[in-house]
Write a protein that holds these residues in place. Structure first.
Motif, PDB file in Angstrom:
ATOM      1  N   LEU A 146       0.802  -1.208   0.000  1.00 32.71           N
ATOM      2  CA  LEU A 146       0.000   0.000   0.000  1.00 32.71           C
ATOM      3  C   LEU A 146       0.841   1.266   0.000  1.00 32.71           C
ATOM      4  N   VAL A 147       2.006   1.218   0.645  1.00 38.62           N
ATOM      5  CA  VAL A 147       2.814   2.427   0.757  1.00 38.62           C
ATOM      6  C   VAL A 147       3.313   2.910  -0.598  1.00 38.62           C
ATOM      7  N   ASP A 148       3.270   2.044  -1.617  1.00 42.90           N
ATOM      8  CA  ASP A 148       3.626   2.490  -2.952  1.00 42.90           C
ATOM      9  C   ASP A 148       2.485   3.278  -3.598  1.00 42.90           C
ATOM     10  N   ILE A 149       1.288   3.134  -3.064  1.00 43.45           N
ATOM     11  CA  ILE A 149       0.152   3.898  -3.553  1.00 43.45           C
ATOM     12  C   ILE A 149       0.028   5.204  -2.775  1.00 43.45           C
ATOM     13  N   ALA A 150       0.190   5.124  -1.439  1.00 42.15           N
ATOM     14  CA  ALA A 150       0.151   6.321  -0.594  1.00 42.15           C
ATOM     15  C   ALA A 150       1.046   6.078   0.613  1.00 42.15           C
ATOM     16  N   PRO A 151       1.943   7.021   0.939  1.00 39.73           N
ATOM     17  CA  PRO A 151       2.814   6.856   2.112  1.00 39.73           C
ATOM     18  C   PRO A 151       1.981   6.786   3.395  1.00 39.73           C
ATOM     19  N   ALA A 172       2.477   2.219   9.216  1.00 39.38           N
ATOM     20  CA  ALA A 172       3.321   1.452   8.301  1.00 39.38           C
ATOM     21  C   ALA A 172       4.044   0.317   9.013  1.00 39.38           C
ATOM     22  N   ASP A 173       4.542   0.571  10.216  1.00 37.55           N
ATOM     23  CA  ASP A 173       5.301  -0.458  10.932  1.00 37.55           C
ATOM     24  C   ASP A 173       4.431  -1.654  11.274  1.00 37.55           C
ATOM     25  N   LEU A 174       3.214  -1.395  11.761  1.00 38.47           N
ATOM     26  CA  LEU A 174       2.354  -2.511  12.148  1.00 38.47           C
ATOM     27  C   LEU A 174       1.810  -3.245  10.924  1.00 38.47           C
ATOM     28  N   VAL A 175       1.550  -2.505   9.855  1.00 38.69           N
ATOM     29  CA  VAL A 175       1.101  -3.164   8.629  1.00 38.69           C
ATOM     30  C   VAL A 175       2.209  -4.045   8.062  1.00 38.69           C
ATOM     31  N   ALA A 176       3.455  -3.536   8.069  1.00 36.76           N
ATOM     32  CA  ALA A 176       4.579  -4.345   7.588  1.00 36.76           C
ATOM     33  C   ALA A 176       4.721  -5.615   8.405  1.00 36.76           C
ATOM     34  N   ALA A 177       4.587  -5.477   9.742  1.00 33.74           N
ATOM     35  CA  ALA A 177       4.656  -6.665  10.603  1.00 33.74           C
ATOM     36  C   ALA A 177       3.497  -7.609  10.316  1.00 33.74           C
ATOM     37  N   GLY A 178       2.321  -7.048  10.023  1.00 36.53           N
ATOM     38  CA  GLY A 178       1.172  -7.884   9.693  1.00 36.53           C
ATOM     39  C   GLY A 178       1.358  -8.648   8.405  1.00 36.53           C
ATOM     40  N   LEU A 179       2.008  -8.019   7.424  1.00 31.70           N
ATOM     41  CA  LEU A 179       2.268  -8.710   6.166  1.00 31.70           C
ATOM     42  C   LEU A 179       3.265  -9.845   6.363  1.00 31.70           C
ATOM     43  N   VAL A 180       4.277  -9.585   7.177  1.00 33.28           N
ATOM     44  CA  VAL A 180       5.233 -10.657   7.477  1.00 33.28           C
ATOM     45  C   VAL A 180       4.513 -11.824   8.125  1.00 33.28           C
ATOM     46  N   ARG A 181       3.639 -11.521   9.095  1.00 31.20           N
ATOM     47  CA  ARG A 181       2.886 -12.597   9.759  1.00 31.20           C
ATOM     48  C   ARG A 181       1.979 -13.319   8.764  1.00 31.20           C
TER      49      ARG A 181
END
Length: 362
Positions: free
Chosen positions: A22-27, A33-42
């Motif tokens: 998502l951050v490539d669409i909107a920062p 961002a940190d929790l979403v990144a961790a969620g994607l890893v999970r």
């Protein structure tokens, strides 16, 4: 990669440091961002474990399906929706990586991503596609029979994964995912029934993309709220947000294909698929529209020169501007749907994301 003997080996296809999202669409704000990144890893870890197999032939097919991953939009937006809903969940502490709710939402995101992958595998069979994300499609490499079974395998793994959640969360997830999977199939059947239909209406077009594309995004938003513990009214609001966002996203894809690329336009015409700019153009009538109608009915593929000419026709007819306006209206509806949510960085990001959908260049 998913065999018992190498289950712990990291996969380059799942390297979260290079995977766009998502951050490539909107920062996104750092705390989001940190929790979403961790969620994607999970979510990726959950998918990795769920697809583990000791059957080498199946492992090989699953490896091919890895390349179908894109921006992991659905797991990511499920996590953002959970964060936006969290203040209304009644929990004493906000969601964190150690919170059971974090794992539930990440797992639901993995479920939805598996279903999305299955639909892409099946779509390539239906479209006789030879490429996917810059490489050969599964059906081009392994044939239609194995591709169909691979899609079915991914679907079965998705529903099995729902059952691994605790009782209440698993039941709610399975029910909604089952309903939405049926909706996606209905959209596919509707689209197939109208292939080559030069009189495809706007209503039918929207019915197709809402079911095929927007529904999975909408249920990701909804389950993010539900599994965070938010009230059903909040989940319903986020579902509406996701439905409008997903529809706008698909319309913008149509616009990008036809304004910036052109090549998918020729492929869509060959397959008898009409996008919104084409529908608007054909409704304008005239000799040029009749020529395009004939191309739709013939199933002939356009060469580069013909594609450029058709894009020029769409531009002059106002069809691209019309499509852009429709996407903008849907974005406005998406933003309105979550207006009543608490003013948090996650809600602000959902608002920014909606606006960014129609400004993106990919």
């Amino acid at each position: 990669m998913f065999s018992e003997t190498n289950a712990n080996r990291p996969s380059p296809a799942y390297d979260m440091t290079i995977m766009p999202t998502l951050v490539d669409i909107a920062p996104a704000p750092a705390q989001v961002a940190d929790l979403v990144a961790a969620g994607l890893v999970r979510a990726v870890e959950v998918m990795h474990a769920q697809l583990r197999t000791s059957v080498g032939e199946v492992e090989q097919l699953v490896r091919l399906a890895e390349r179908y991953h894109g921006k992991m939009l659905r797991p990511a937006i499920a996590m953002v929706s959970a964060l936006a809903s969290d203040p209304l969940s009644g929990q004493a502490k906000p969601i964190s990586e150690t919170d059971p709710r974090f794992h539930r939402v990440a797992t639901a995101g993995a479920v939805i991503e598996l279903i999305h992958l299955a639909t892409l595998v099946h779509d390539d069979v239906l479209d006789h596609a030879e490429e996917r994300r810059g490489g050969p499609s599964v059906n081009a490499l392994k044939g239609n029979e194995q591709s169909v079974i691979l899609g079915d395998y991914l679907l079965s793994k998705a529903f099995h994964l729902c059952a691994k959640l605790d009782a209440e969360a698993g039941t709610r997830c399975a029910i909604r995912v089952g309903e939405i999977t049926s909706t996606v199939c209905e959209g596919e059947i509707l689209q197939l029934s109208h292939r080559g239909d030069a009189e495809l209406t706007r209503d039918t077009y929207f019915n197709i993309i809402e079911r095929k594309t927007a529904a999975l995004i909408a249920v990701a938003c909804e389950l993010g709220a539900v599994l965070s513990g938010a009230p059903q009214s909040v989940a319903d609001a986020l579902y509406r947000y996701g439905m409008n966002l997903g529809t706008a996203f698909q319309i913008q894809d149509d616009l990008l294909d036809e304004r910036l690329v052109g090549k998918p336009l020729g492929r869509d015409l060959q397959l008898g698929k009409l996008t919104l700019p084409l529908i608007h153009f054909l409704e304008t009538g005239g000799t040029e529209a009749q020529t395009v109608l004939a191309q739709v009915r013939s199933g002939a593929e356009l060469d580069a020169s013909a594609r450029r000419h058709l894009v020029d026709l769409l531009e002059r007819a106002g069809s691209l501007d019309y499509t852009r306006t429709m996407a903008s209206d849907l974005v406005a509806d998406a933003r309105l749907a979550i207006e009543a949510l608490p003013d948090t960085p996650a809600r602000a990001y959902l608002l920014d994301l909606a606006s960014a959908v129609i400004d993106r260049a990919f």
